[in-house]
Scaffold this active site. Structure first.
Site, short mmCIF file in Angstrom:
data_model
loop_
_atom_site.label_atom_id
_atom_site.label_comp_id
_atom_site.label_asym_id
_atom_site.label_seq_id
_atom_site.Cartn_x
_atom_site.Cartn_y
_atom_site.Cartn_z
N ASP A 43 0.82 -1.21 0.00
CA ASP A 43 0.00 0.00 0.00
C ASP A 43 0.86 1.26 0.00
O ASP A 43 0.77 2.09 0.91
CB ASP A 43 -0.94 -0.01 1.22
CG ASP A 43 -1.89 -1.19 1.19
OD1 ASP A 43 -2.16 -1.70 0.09
OD2 ASP A 43 -2.36 -1.61 2.26
N LYS A 65 -0.73 -8.09 -2.92
CA LYS A 65 -2.02 -7.40 -2.98
C LYS A 65 -1.77 -5.92 -3.26
O LYS A 65 -0.88 -5.32 -2.67
CB LYS A 65 -2.77 -7.57 -1.65
CG LYS A 65 -4.18 -7.02 -1.68
CD LYS A 65 -4.93 -7.34 -0.41
CE LYS A 65 -4.72 -6.35 0.70
NZ LYS A 65 -5.09 -4.97 0.38
N LYS A 98 -12.43 -4.22 -4.21
CA LYS A 98 -13.72 -4.18 -3.48
C LYS A 98 -14.83 -3.55 -4.32
O LYS A 98 -15.43 -2.55 -3.94
CB LYS A 98 -13.58 -3.42 -2.16
CG LYS A 98 -12.55 -4.01 -1.21
CD LYS A 98 -12.59 -3.32 0.15
CE LYS A 98 -11.57 -3.85 1.09
NZ LYS A 98 -10.18 -3.41 0.78
N GLY A 103 -23.97 -5.06 -11.89
CA GLY A 103 -23.15 -5.88 -12.77
C GLY A 103 -22.56 -5.14 -13.95
O GLY A 103 -21.37 -5.27 -14.26
N ASN A 104 -23.38 -4.33 -14.64
CA ASN A 104 -22.89 -3.63 -15.83
C ASN A 104 -21.76 -2.67 -15.49
O ASN A 104 -20.74 -2.61 -16.18
CB ASN A 104 -24.04 -2.89 -16.51
CG ASN A 104 -23.60 -2.25 -17.81
OD1 ASN A 104 -23.15 -2.94 -18.72
ND2 ASN A 104 -23.68 -0.93 -17.87
N THR A 105 -21.92 -1.93 -14.40
CA THR A 105 -20.89 -0.96 -14.02
C THR A 105 -19.59 -1.65 -13.61
O THR A 105 -18.51 -1.25 -14.04
CB THR A 105 -21.41 -0.05 -12.88
OG1 THR A 105 -22.59 0.59 -13.34
CG2 THR A 105 -20.39 0.99 -12.47
N SER A 156 -11.90 -6.70 8.68
CA SER A 156 -11.09 -6.68 9.90
C SER A 156 -11.34 -5.44 10.75
O SER A 156 -10.88 -5.36 11.88
CB SER A 156 -9.60 -6.73 9.52
OG SER A 156 -9.25 -5.59 8.76
N GLY A 239 0.25 -5.84 5.58
CA GLY A 239 0.68 -4.61 4.92
C GLY A 239 1.77 -3.91 5.69
O GLY A 239 2.95 -4.25 5.59
P1 5BU Z 1 -2.33 -3.28 7.07
O1 5BU Z 1 -1.28 -2.27 6.79
O2 5BU Z 1 -1.73 -4.69 7.36
O3 5BU Z 1 -3.31 -2.86 8.12
O4 5BU Z 1 -3.10 -3.40 5.67
C1 5BU Z 1 -4.19 -4.24 5.47
C2 5BU Z 1 -4.60 -4.23 4.02
O5 5BU Z 1 -5.73 -5.09 3.85
C3 5BU Z 1 -5.05 -2.87 3.48
O6 5BU Z 1 -4.67 -2.82 2.11
C4 5BU Z 1 -6.56 -2.90 3.58
O7 5BU Z 1 -7.18 -2.13 2.57
C5 5BU Z 1 -6.87 -4.36 3.40
N1 5BU Z 1 -8.06 -4.83 4.12
C6 5BU Z 1 -8.17 -4.80 5.48
O8 5BU Z 1 -7.28 -4.34 6.19
N2 5BU Z 1 -9.30 -5.30 6.09
C7 5BU Z 1 -10.32 -5.81 5.40
O9 5BU Z 1 -11.30 -6.28 5.96
C8 5BU Z 1 -10.19 -5.83 3.98
C9 5BU Z 1 -9.05 -5.36 3.38
BR1 5BU Z 1 -11.53 -6.56 2.97
#
Ligand code: 5BU
Length: 274
Positions: A43, A65, A98, A103-105, A156, A239
């Site tokens: 990220d 990711k 996410k 569906g079309n969009t 999360s 991340g």
């Molecule tokens: P972190 O730096 O480990 O907190 O990043 C977590 C990544 O996972 C970050 O890119 C979020 O957009 C992604 N994420 C998340 O943290 N929790 C979720 O429920 C989902 C995606 Br779905």
């Protein structure tokens, strides 16, 4: 303690044949080959930083990711470079888009625009809130390319509304769509309860950290062991715990290896529950 979910007692290698989707098969093959259930979430906001992190962690992961819309100088050349690295270093690319529209969009958001996600990302994900049309729309683009889709069954973050019957309905929607394109879930638990014989879903969990327990914006962390052993998820997504570590190039590399080792140890431990 309730009995472990039967899927969690199977090695990743034994689950390959339960999938027809090429991306799901490739993920499980890589996990088995490289002994890793670690996905790193890259990220960062420039292509140079992103490629640098990927080069450092690539050997330790089954998946990278991305959030392509946070990269200020995103180009398709960057995407091509990422694809090249994914082949060289043996990992799958997961664009954490996410999707959440009709569906079309979503079929247009997935195939067109600046990012052309379907052209370079092996895996993406979608909210179930619009109903099954979102799967049909994404599948019309991704299935012919051999791509895979995850549905967001749980999140999360603190206060998430994706709980209880929302999570259950999401699971039902995936079952209704079939497993040719939807290969699993983003979830915090083994949400694929009451799976039938041969029905295998990949569960991937973000919100993983060895040190911190959360951030100021609602993120909540659990350790690799809590995620893989206690909750039975298949892949840990990390991340900031990895790319944000202080200490330069070697520190990021070492931290990725540390998470890989922890995640794999927890997986081997859960197999031993047999
Ligand atoms: P972190 O730096 O480990 O907190 O990043 C977590 C990544 O996972 C970050 O890119 C979020 O957009 C992604 N994420 C998340 O943290 N929790 C979720 O429920 C989902 C995606 Br779905």
């Amino acid at each position: 303690m309730s009995a472990p979910h039967p899927t969690t007692l199977k090695p990743y290698s034994a689950r390959i044949e339960l999938h027809a989707n090429p991306t799901a098969r490739r993920i499980l093959e890589i996990m088995d080959r490289k002994k890793t259930n670690l996905a790193v979430s890259v990220d960062v906001t420039t292509t140079a930083e992103a490629l640098e992190v990927v080069r450092r962690v690539g050997a330790s992961v089954c998946m990278v990711k991305t959030h392509c819309d946070i990269i200020e100088d995103f180009t398709l050349d960057f995407a091509n470079e990422l694809v090249k690295l994914s082949k060289q270093l043996d990992f799958v690319i997961f664009e954490d888009r996410k999707f959440a529209d009709i569906g079309n969009t979503v079929s247009l958001q997935y195939s067109a625009g600046h990012h052309r996600i379907a052209s370079w990302s092996d895996l993406t994900n979608a909210h179930s809130v619009p109903g099954p049309g979102i799967i049909a729309g994404l599948s019309s683009v991704g299935l012919p390319l051999g791509r895979g889709l995850l549905l967001l069954a749980e999140m999360s973050s603190k206060g998430s509304l994706a709980v209880g019957s929302y999570t259950e309905q999401t699971m039902k929607m995936a079952r209704g769509a079939g497993r040719d394109f939807v290969i699993g879930f983003i979830a915090q638990n083994r949400v694929d309860t009451n799976s039938g014989e041969g029905e295998d879903w990949l569960i991937m969990s973000p919100g993983v950290g060895l040190v911190s327990i959360g951030d100021k914006l609602g993120q909540q962390y659990r350790t690799p062991r809590e995620v893989v052993y206690d909750s039975g998820a298949d892949i840990i997504i990390v991340g900031r715990g990895i790319y944000g570590i202080q200490g330069g190039e070697q520190a990021v590399k070492d931290e990725a290896e540390r998470y890989r080792t922890e995640g794999w140890k927890a997986y081997e431990e859960r197999l031993g529950r047999k």
